[in-house]
Design an enzyme around this catalytic site. Structure first.
Site, PDB file in Angstrom:
ATOM      1  CD  GLU A 140      -3.141  -0.884   0.074  1.00  0.00           C
ATOM      2  OE1 GLU A 140      -4.338  -0.549   0.636  1.00  0.00           O
ATOM      3  OE2 GLU A 140      -2.715  -0.616  -0.916  1.00  0.00           O
ATOM      4  CB  THR A 185      -5.783   6.727  -3.748  1.00  0.00           C
ATOM      5  OG1 THR A 185      -6.496   5.923  -4.424  1.00  0.00           O
ATOM      6  CG2 THR A 185      -5.759   6.774  -2.183  1.00  0.00           C
TER       7      THR A 185
END
Length: 310
Positions: free
Chosen positions: A131, A184
């Protein structure tokens, strides 16, 4: 074992009121990682299917690749060599935990391939490194549920403390991914650094209510608690027709509806399969009213997490 294939599920993070602390896994879609042992040490990405050539093939810059590398370093087995074939089965930048599913599938697969030297929960920090590569933040609200299955609470990052909660039997999730993209990093950039005391109190009450509703279980309490007064009002401006799509879901019987992760996908929780399918159709029609096509996925909450498929 010389070869293994693992499926890891998509996830919904935040779950309305739980920014960066709540997430749950679904049965589909998800990603598949196939690992094959080779004689030369190191991790090599041999191919990525379904990404349109957009994802990096260099292992250290790929979510699955870096997670495997960090795992091998941790167990002091950098002498191991593996080829990685990654199959993407969900849209990129969708808000469905695409990068998390790849990271989880990769680290779960290498752990299985080597005879499970670590417990499943111990794999979480390596998946979180995936991530970090993908979006600059090693958050756990996608990789946690993808790895552990079910509904997950991230109580703390320092030290890392992740708790898996039971969810009501028969509860279904509807995911709708409109054919638009939200980055994001952009979705994080627009968030405010400070919130009012009033909103903080409201949000804490909803967080507590959602946990209580899941555990009791109490569908009405779940519904009342799926209210986000901090993140959703800001991020919803990035999703055309958001208000209309959410209202269509609620009018069709959803317990609640909000943004999945950083978007643009939206999710709804429902009491049963028939309601979830009806909600999905209504949400898609609301998007289509302004010319936005979409994909819909309906499934129960995934309680297993990743699984070996070959």
């Amino acid at each position: 074992m010389e070869k293994i294939s693992v499926f890891a599920p998509a996830t919904v993070a935040n779950v309305a009121c739980g920014f960066d602390i709540f997430g749950f896994a679904v049965d589909s879609p998800g990603d598949v990682v196939e690992l094959t042992r080779r004689d030369t040490p190191g991790v090599r990405i041999t191919d990525i299917i379904g990404d349109g050539g957009r994802l990096p093939r260099e292992a250290a810059r790929n979510t699955a690749g870096i997670s495997i590398q960090r795992f091998l370093q941790h167990i002091d087995r950098t002498d191991i060599g593996v080829d990685v074939l990654l199959t993407k089965q969900m849209p990129l930048g969708s808000g469905l935990g695409s990068s998390a599913a790849s990271a989880v599938a990769g680290v779960f697969a290498i752990n299985e391939l080597l005879g499970r030297p670590l417990q499943t929960i111990e794999l979480l920090p390596f998946a979180m490194e995936g991530e970090r590569i993908a979006c600059g933040s090693a958050h756990a609200d996608n990789v946690g549920p993808s790895l552990l299955g079910g509904f997950v609470v991230v109580r703390s990052y320092s030290p890392l403390d992740v708790i898996k909660l039971d969810t009501p039997a028969g509860m279904f999730a509807t995911l709708v991914h409109p054919d638009i993209e939200v980055n994001t990093k952009d979705a994080r950039f627009i968030l405010k650094n400070e919130v009012s005391l009033k909103n903080a109190i409201t949000q804490m009450g909803n967080v507590a209510g959602l946990v209580a509703g899941l555990l009791k279980p109490d569908y009405d309490l779940i519904s009342r608690s799926m209210v986000d007064v901090i993140i959703e009002p800001v991020r919803s401006i990035l999703i055309p027709q958001f208000g209309e799509v959410k209202q269509a879901a609620l009018d069709s019987g959803a317990l609640g509806c909000s943004i999945s992760g950083s978007g643009p996908s939206m999710f709804a929780l429902c009491r049963d399969l028939a309601t979830a399918e009806r909600v999905g159709q209504a949400m898609q029609q609301a998007f289509l009213a302004v010319g936005i096509t979409s994909e819909a996925y309906v499934s129960e909450i995934n309680r297993q997490g990743p699984r070996v498929i070959g």
